[in-house]
Design a protein around this motif. Structure first.
Motif, PDB file in Angstrom:
ATOM      1  N   TYR A  35      39.966 -24.388 -34.518  1.00  0.00           N
ATOM      2  CA  TYR A  35      39.089 -25.487 -34.873  1.00  0.00           C
ATOM      3  C   TYR A  35      39.661 -26.764 -34.277  1.00  0.00           C
ATOM      4  N   ARG A  36      38.835 -27.784 -34.218  1.00  0.00           N
ATOM      5  CA  ARG A  36      39.332 -29.061 -33.728  1.00  0.00           C
ATOM      6  C   ARG A  36      38.676 -30.197 -34.480  1.00  0.00           C
ATOM      7  N   GLU A  78      35.439 -28.983 -36.534  1.00  0.00           N
ATOM      8  CA  GLU A  78      34.430 -28.075 -36.038  1.00  0.00           C
ATOM      9  C   GLU A  78      35.043 -26.805 -35.461  1.00  0.00           C
ATOM     10  N   LEU A  79      34.255 -25.766 -35.514  1.00  0.00           N
ATOM     11  CA  LEU A  79      34.665 -24.486 -34.943  1.00  0.00           C
ATOM     12  C   LEU A  79      34.722 -24.570 -33.432  1.00  0.00           C
ATOM     13  N   ASN A 119      33.747 -15.346 -30.372  1.00  0.00           N
ATOM     14  CA  ASN A 119      32.617 -16.229 -30.590  1.00  0.00           C
ATOM     15  C   ASN A 119      33.051 -17.646 -30.237  1.00  0.00           C
ATOM     16  N   TYR A 120      32.176 -18.376 -29.552  1.00  0.00           N
ATOM     17  CA  TYR A 120      32.512 -19.713 -29.101  1.00  0.00           C
ATOM     18  C   TYR A 120      31.446 -20.725 -29.463  1.00  0.00           C
ATOM     19  N   ASN A 142      43.591 -21.212 -37.295  1.00  0.00           N
ATOM     20  CA  ASN A 142      43.079 -20.754 -38.582  1.00  0.00           C
ATOM     21  C   ASN A 142      43.146 -19.241 -38.685  1.00  0.00           C
ATOM     22  N   ALA A 143      43.472 -18.769 -39.877  1.00  0.00           N
ATOM     23  CA  ALA A 143      43.459 -17.341 -40.159  1.00  0.00           C
ATOM     24  C   ALA A 143      42.828 -17.128 -41.519  1.00  0.00           C
ATOM     25  N   GLU A 144      41.969 -16.134 -41.613  1.00  0.00           N
ATOM     26  CA  GLU A 144      41.285 -15.822 -42.860  1.00  0.00           C
ATOM     27  C   GLU A 144      41.813 -14.510 -43.411  1.00  0.00           C
ATOM     28  N   SER A 145      42.082 -14.496 -44.701  1.00  0.00           N
ATOM     29  CA  SER A 145      42.559 -13.287 -45.354  1.00  0.00           C
ATOM     30  C   SER A 145      42.162 -13.301 -46.822  1.00  0.00           C
TER      31      SER A 145
END
Length: 115
Positions: free
Chosen positions: A37-38, A46-47, A58-59, A96-99
């Protein structure tokens, strides 16, 4: 315990390239979604790009064709290769990491693109 550390930010001229990397520790994210993200001054975070455990990417439309996200599940790292940089890409870039419904963030690395 879980820590994400970004590196590789800096100053680059418009049209140039830069690679930012993220090293994760404290937990393996090999089976989890990771991304970049930035946040630019005065704007919402934003992604930029995401990559799944199966390397599906995905971009954001603004970076598609210029940026490439990749991951190394053995090294527990994720990288963003940025080409054809534009001044509007200037921002702090966050890993970022999702868990398990939780999001983990790095401290960010600043990327400045001069015109």
């Amino acid at each position: 315990q879980v820590q994400l550390v970004e590196s590789g930010g800096g100053l680059v001229q418009a049209g140039g390239s830069l690679r930012v990397s993220c090293a994760a520790s404290g937990s393996s994210f090999r089976n989890n979604l990771m991304g970049w993200y930035r946040q630019a001054p005065g704007k919402q975070r934003e992604l930029v790009a995401t990559i799944t455990r199966f390397y599906t990417t995905n971009y954001a439309d603004s970076v598609k064709g210029r940026f490439t996200i990749s991951r190394d599940n053995i090294k527990n790292t994720v990288t963003l290769q940025m080409n054809s940089l534009k001044p509007e890409d200037t921002a702090v870039y966050y890993c970022n990491a999702e868990s398990s419904g939780m999001n983990y963030w790095g401290k960010g690395t600043l990327v400045t693109v001069s015109s």
